[in-house]
Design an enzyme around this catalytic site. Structure first.
Site, PDB file in Angstrom:
ATOM      1  N   ARG A  80       0.894  -1.080   0.161  1.00  0.00           N
ATOM      2  CA  ARG A  80       0.039   0.102   0.112  1.00  0.00           C
ATOM      3  C   ARG A  80       0.656   1.165   0.010  1.00  0.00           C
ATOM      4  NH1 ARG A  80      -4.342   0.295   4.663  1.00  0.00           N
ATOM      5  NH2 ARG A  80      -2.464   0.771   5.888  1.00  0.00           N
ATOM      6  N   LYS A 183      -2.741   6.644   1.317  1.00  0.00           N
ATOM      7  CA  LYS A 183      -2.734   6.913   2.635  1.00  0.00           C
ATOM      8  C   LYS A 183      -1.642   8.121   2.488  1.00  0.00           C
ATOM      9  CE  LYS A 183      -2.041   4.818   7.131  1.00  0.00           C
ATOM     10  NZ  LYS A 183      -3.307   5.381   7.705  1.00  0.00           N
ATOM     11  N   GLU A 219     -16.187   6.433   5.146  1.00  0.00           N
ATOM     12  CA  GLU A 219     -15.076   5.950   6.079  1.00  0.00           C
ATOM     13  C   GLU A 219     -15.513   6.420   7.367  1.00  0.00           C
ATOM     14  OE1 GLU A 219     -11.117   4.562   5.455  1.00  0.00           O
ATOM     15  OE2 GLU A 219     -11.130   6.410   3.939  1.00  0.00           O
TER      16      GLU A 219
HETATM   17  N1  PLP Z   1      -8.944   4.439   6.753  1.00  0.00           N
HETATM   18  C1  PLP Z   1      -8.210   5.328   7.100  1.00  0.00           C
HETATM   19  C2  PLP Z   1      -8.488   6.624   6.445  1.00  0.00           C
HETATM   20  C3  PLP Z   1      -7.167   5.127   7.769  1.00  0.00           C
HETATM   21  O1  PLP Z   1      -6.274   6.200   8.036  1.00  0.00           O
HETATM   22  C4  PLP Z   1      -6.520   3.913   8.353  1.00  0.00           C
HETATM   23  C5  PLP Z   1      -5.638   3.677   8.939  1.00  0.00           C
HETATM   24  O2  PLP Z   1      -4.629   2.996   8.449  1.00  0.00           O
HETATM   25  C6  PLP Z   1      -7.636   3.023   8.068  1.00  0.00           C
HETATM   26  C7  PLP Z   1      -8.696   2.877   7.102  1.00  0.00           C
HETATM   27  C8  PLP Z   1      -7.554   1.771   8.269  1.00  0.00           C
HETATM   28  O3  PLP Z   1      -6.387   0.736   7.466  1.00  0.00           O
HETATM   29  P1  PLP Z   1      -5.787  -0.280   8.211  1.00  0.00           P
HETATM   30  O4  PLP Z   1      -6.703  -1.451   8.688  1.00  0.00           O
HETATM   31  O5  PLP Z   1      -5.102  -0.859   7.111  1.00  0.00           O
HETATM   32  O6  PLP Z   1      -4.749   0.219   9.268  1.00  0.00           O
HETATM   33  C1  COI Z   2      -3.752   3.601  11.444  1.00  0.00           C
HETATM   34  O1  COI Z   2      -4.771   2.972  11.802  1.00  0.00           O
HETATM   35  O2  COI Z   2      -2.707   2.970  11.420  1.00  0.00           O
HETATM   36  C2  COI Z   2      -3.755   5.056  11.181  1.00  0.00           C
HETATM   37  O3  COI Z   2      -2.794   5.322  10.495  1.00  0.00           O
HETATM   38  C3  COI Z   2      -4.677   5.840  11.517  1.00  0.00           C
HETATM   39  C4  COI Z   2      -3.765   7.216  12.206  1.00  0.00           C
HETATM   40  C5  COI Z   2      -4.023   8.180  10.971  1.00  0.00           C
HETATM   41  C6  COI Z   2      -4.137   7.583  13.348  1.00  0.00           C
END
Ligand code: PLP
Ligand code: COI
Length: 339
Positions: A80, A183, A219
């Site tokens: 990612r 991200k 989201e």
């Molecule tokens: N959506 C957003 C906007 C996020 O910042 C995050 C955090 O990483 C997630 C979803 C969740 O993603 P993940 O489960 O890969 O941490």
């Molecule tokens: C995460 O869940 O790892 C995130 O990056 C969320 C963060 C922006 C606080």
């Protein structure tokens, strides 16, 4: 081991001993360097500062009962990170370099890994930004990659206690053909107004709707959304949300429990049909939602009326956590031990 108050750590920054860094210049990556400084020397015209040319990742290292340090699906974060870098036209960090950087920074900061059972983890934050100087809007000719770590407690201070969310119709986080799937910092900057409005109203965070039609759930602050009804785990399909690795994993876990799982658009009105809802992500883990308020439509959706997480959310949460810290068998092959 450091003597921190592990059980009461906030989700915040705490200084550790080392971070690692590397610069991409003249078309190639340099050597990965270890630094004890919390600061970077940055050009005043760096594109990362002016034009938001940056991307980051977030993952956690978990201490097991057996004293082994586990990482959860780090290759997915590496992939990612590459996609986000390309999404804002930056140099891409090769997966092997990403691996070397995270393993090195974890090993250098072993004493900051919270003990098994404390509820805290070591949060790993890879960051990539345009460090080359430009004034016109174009990709930089130099990039800096760094990784720092910090011990953290739960993102939502309520932990697994249900939280209240506000539906935001005044601000968008990301547009369908924009950068919502990456991200990158700009998405988080765009979310600040909505998050501030939600916090000022006493909510934990905000639920963003799709920017085009304002009909579907996108989201849930910095986390994906899920709803559960009829033994089915349902999560939004959208072109403007981050593809959460936690969410992907929960779909597999739900199916392994005999639940159905669907990824499809979720209209706001469907909130009335769910028996459980929640936010999921690395930081949020699973954060159950007690109440979703939609002031513009004069609607309140309520779950967890007894103040406790719903049974299916709790089952998913417990299995995910057990896999991550090594209490359950790694049946999906998601865990890497950090040697
Ligand atoms: N959506 C957003 C906007 C996020 O910042 C995050 C955090 O990483 C997630 C979803 C969740 O993603 P993940 O489960 O890969 O941490
Ligand atoms: C995460 O869940 O790892 C995130 O990056 C969320 C963060 C922006 C606080």
């Amino acid at each position: 081991m450091e003597t921190l108050d592990w059980k009461n750590l906030p989700f915040g920054y705490l200084k550790t001993d080392y971070n690692v860094r590397c610069v991409h210049k003249d078309g190639k990556w340099g050597k990965l360097e270890v630094s004890a400084s919390e600061y970077i020397d940055i050009h005043i015209a760096a594109t990362g500062l002016h034009y938001g040319q940056e991307a980051f990742e977030g993952m956690k290292a978990y201490m097991g009962k057996d004293g082994k340090i586990r990482l959860f699906r780090w290759e997915e974060n590496a992939k990612r990170f590459c996609s986000s870098a390309d999404g804002v036209k930056m140099a891409v960090v090769p997966v092997e370099m990403f691996r070397e950087a995270i393993f090195k920074v974890i090993n250098l900061n072993r004493k900051f890994i919270p003990p098994y059972g404390s509820g805290a983890t070591l949060y790993i934050r890879p960051l990539l930004f345009g460090s080359g100087a430009e004034v016109g809007v174009k990709p930089a000719s130099e990039y800096t990659f760094l990784v720092f770590v910090t011990p953290v407690g739960p993102y939502f201070k309520e932990g697994i206690k249900p939280v209240n969310m506000l539906i935001c119709r005044d601000f968008d986080r990301a547009a369908p053909l924009g950068t919502g799937i990456y991200k990158v910092g700009g998405n988080y900057a765009a979310s600040m107004r909505a998050i501030t409005a939600a916090r000022n109203g006493g909510y934990s965070n905000t639920i963003f709707l799709d920017a085009k039609e304002k009909k579907y759930i996108d989201e849930c602050g910095p986390a994906n959304f899920f709803g559960i009804k009829d033994n089915t785990y349902i999560t939004p399909k959208s072109e403007s949300i981050l593809n959460s690795i936690t969410n992907m994993s929960l779909i597999d876990i739900a199916r392994s429990f005999g639940m159905k799982a669907e990824r499809r658009p979720i209209a706001v009105e469907e909130l009335a049909e769910f028996t459980e809802t929640g936010a999921c992500g690395t930081a949020a883990v699973i954060t159950p939602i007690a109440k979703i308020v939609d002031p513009d439509m004069n609607m309140i959706y309520e779950y967890c009326r007894d103040g406790k997480p719903g049974p299916l959310s709790m089952m998913l949460y417990e299995r995910l956590m057990a896999i991550q810290c090594g209490d359950a068998e790694d049946e999906f092959g998601w865990i890497t031990i950090v040697e």
